[in-house]
Write an enzyme that holds these catalytic residues in place. Structure first.
Site, mmCIF file in Angstrom:
data_model
loop_
_atom_site.group_PDB
_atom_site.id
_atom_site.type_symbol
_atom_site.label_atom_id
_atom_site.label_comp_id
_atom_site.label_asym_id
_atom_site.label_seq_id
_atom_site.Cartn_x
_atom_site.Cartn_y
_atom_site.Cartn_z
ATOM 1 N N SER A 1 166.687 -60.517 32.834
ATOM 2 C CA SER A 1 167.358 -60.355 34.117
ATOM 3 C C SER A 1 168.501 -61.358 34.223
ATOM 4 C CB SER A 1 166.373 -60.533 35.278
ATOM 5 O OG SER A 1 166.907 -60.005 36.474
ATOM 6 N N LYS B 1 162.262 -52.301 36.248
ATOM 7 C CA LYS B 1 162.905 -53.571 36.576
ATOM 8 C C LYS B 1 162.182 -54.316 37.684
ATOM 9 C CE LYS B 1 166.303 -56.433 35.853
ATOM 10 N NZ LYS B 1 165.402 -57.541 36.258
ATOM 11 N N SER C 1 167.165 -58.349 41.865
ATOM 12 C CA SER C 1 167.602 -57.965 40.514
ATOM 13 C C SER C 1 167.425 -56.481 40.210
ATOM 14 C CB SER C 1 166.873 -58.799 39.461
ATOM 15 O OG SER C 1 167.511 -60.041 39.303
ATOM 16 N N LYS D 1 170.523 -54.753 39.042
ATOM 17 C CA LYS D 1 170.934 -54.624 37.644
ATOM 18 C C LYS D 1 170.644 -53.231 37.081
ATOM 19 C CE LYS D 1 170.467 -59.551 36.610
ATOM 20 N NZ LYS D 1 169.794 -60.111 37.790
#
Length: 405
Positions: free
Chosen positions: A121, A223, A61, A64
């Protein structure tokens, strides 16, 4: 010379065994994910610590971060607006968890989609943004890779907007640090989104996956990520006494180990304490197979669990759907297409964390967007947070829902 004859069925079995042995060789244990870590001072570009910084792995993720980079680009160009509603496609609805539970045919505000990526997420929100900007997710992925080259990410290729598993989607710790630095420098106006610990969406409070941000002084992003092939990833940045540092850990054996290592890297950079040894590949190999069996935060899991779970017991199915008591907290364990599927989700959750939901009331509520939200109500804030923490540690999605009013 005596030649032993072999009948046709035996020959077929022998050939099949040889083919299987060649294609699927036995191994004592699955190879651990690649491990890498990097600590840099973005103001000077000095690398303060590095281990395997150019070792390729899947970004999970952390992908992202680039999805958001392009979304921020579109905001700055006037191609998108924060209050603009963008459509939810069938592809977005069918994405695997984690997700917000978006329904095809509806729409979502751009800002809510951004916050869904930052905190939850959310894979469905990632696809919605990708399609709004690039037309298709495939076209958007090409834009992502092009942007990566433009900002100096030499060893990164993106194939989707979410980070869900793809063997051809690769990055390195050095490239993730480069992306982190570019986000802060290029999009300083939008960067504060990464410090959001929660946001309200569709009547529920969506909490951030980045728990280290709540306990590390000065951290303001960025993140987390996890897929089986990558292990536990985290790109983090913190500011102390006016100095910013960026730390990246890829391939942690658990979220706790990853978080602790990032904290140790930052402490080292800020001169708090010397840096100890990094996680060993032996330790990772010993832990990751267990993690793979229980936690798949960014990989398909929830739909499969619901589909394979037994039908709800009579006790669970017979429970009424009372309104939450004034001032009570709740947890939302899933969004489903039908009331029956929501009941199944409740029954499954009761089996996973029976002690944490004891005394809570299971209810399935139909939202304004037409999805059915499975919740346990009548909980204290502490009990709700503990229940969600326990569920997420077992690989199941959960959101803490604050009382209204």
């Amino acid at each position: 010379m005596f030649r032993r004859s072999i009948d046709l069925p035996s020959r077929i079995s022998l050939v099949a065994a040889i083919v299987c042995a060649l294609l699927f060789p036995l191994s004592a244990e699955a190879a651990p994910p690649p491990y890498a870590e990097l600590l840099i001072d973005p103001a000077t570009g000095v690398v303060l610590h590095a281990q395997n910084p150019d070792l390729p792995t899947q970004p999970a993720s952390l992908t992202k971060m680039m999805t958001l980079f392009l979304a921020f680009d579109s905001l700055d160009k006037g191609e998108l607006a924060l209050d603009q509603f963008i459509p939810v496609s069938r592809r977005a609805q069918n994405m695997s968890p984690s997700k917000l539970g978006l329904v095809a045919g509806t729409s979502i505000r751009v800002e809510d989609a951004i916050l869904g990526l930052v905190t939850r997420s959310a894979n469905d929100a990632a696809v919605v943004l990708a399609e709004a900007i690039g037309g298709t997710e495939e076209g958007f992925a090409e834009m992502m890779t092009m942007k990566a080259r433009m900002i100096g990410m030499r060893n990164t290729t993106f194939l989707n907007a979410s980070g869900l598993p793809n063997v051809r989607q690769k990055t390195t710790a050095r490239d993730i640090a480069t992306l982190s630095q570019a986000l802060i420098k290029t999009h300083s106006r939008h960067y504060p989104y990464f410090s959001r610990s929660s946001f309200s969406y569709n009547g529920a409070v969506v909490h951030s996956h980045n728990r280290l941000m709540n306990r590390y002084d000065g951290m303001d992003g960025i993140k987390t990520g996890f897929v089986n092939a990558s292990g536990f990833n985290l790109a983090a940045t913190a500011v102390r006494d006016g100095r910013r540092l960026i730390a990246v850990v890829l391939g942690g054996s658990s979220s706790r180990e990853r978080d602790n290592r990032v904290a140790a890297l930052l402490d080292h950079g800020f001169g708090v304490k010397p840096l100890g040894r990094s996680v060993s590949t032996v330790a990772v190999a010993a832990v990751v197979p267990t993690v793979r069996a229980t936690i798949k935060a960014d990989a398909p899991r929830a739909e499969k669990a619901v589909a394979q779970s037994p039908k709800p017991t009579a006790k669970a199915a017979a429970k009424p759907a009372p309104a939450a008591k004034p001032g009570s907290w709740a947890i939302q364990v899933g969004s489903y297409k039908s009331h029956k599927a929501g009941q199944t989700g409740l029954a499954t959750t009761e089996k996973v964390i029976p002690a944490h939901v004891k005394g809570a009331q299971g209810t399935v509520l139909k939202s304004r967007t037409g999805v059915f939200q499975a919740r346990f109500t009548g909980m204290t804030k502490a009990a709700a947070e503990q229940a969600c923490s326990r569920l997420e540690s077992k690989g199941q999605d959960c959101m803490v829902v604050a009382p209204r009013g």
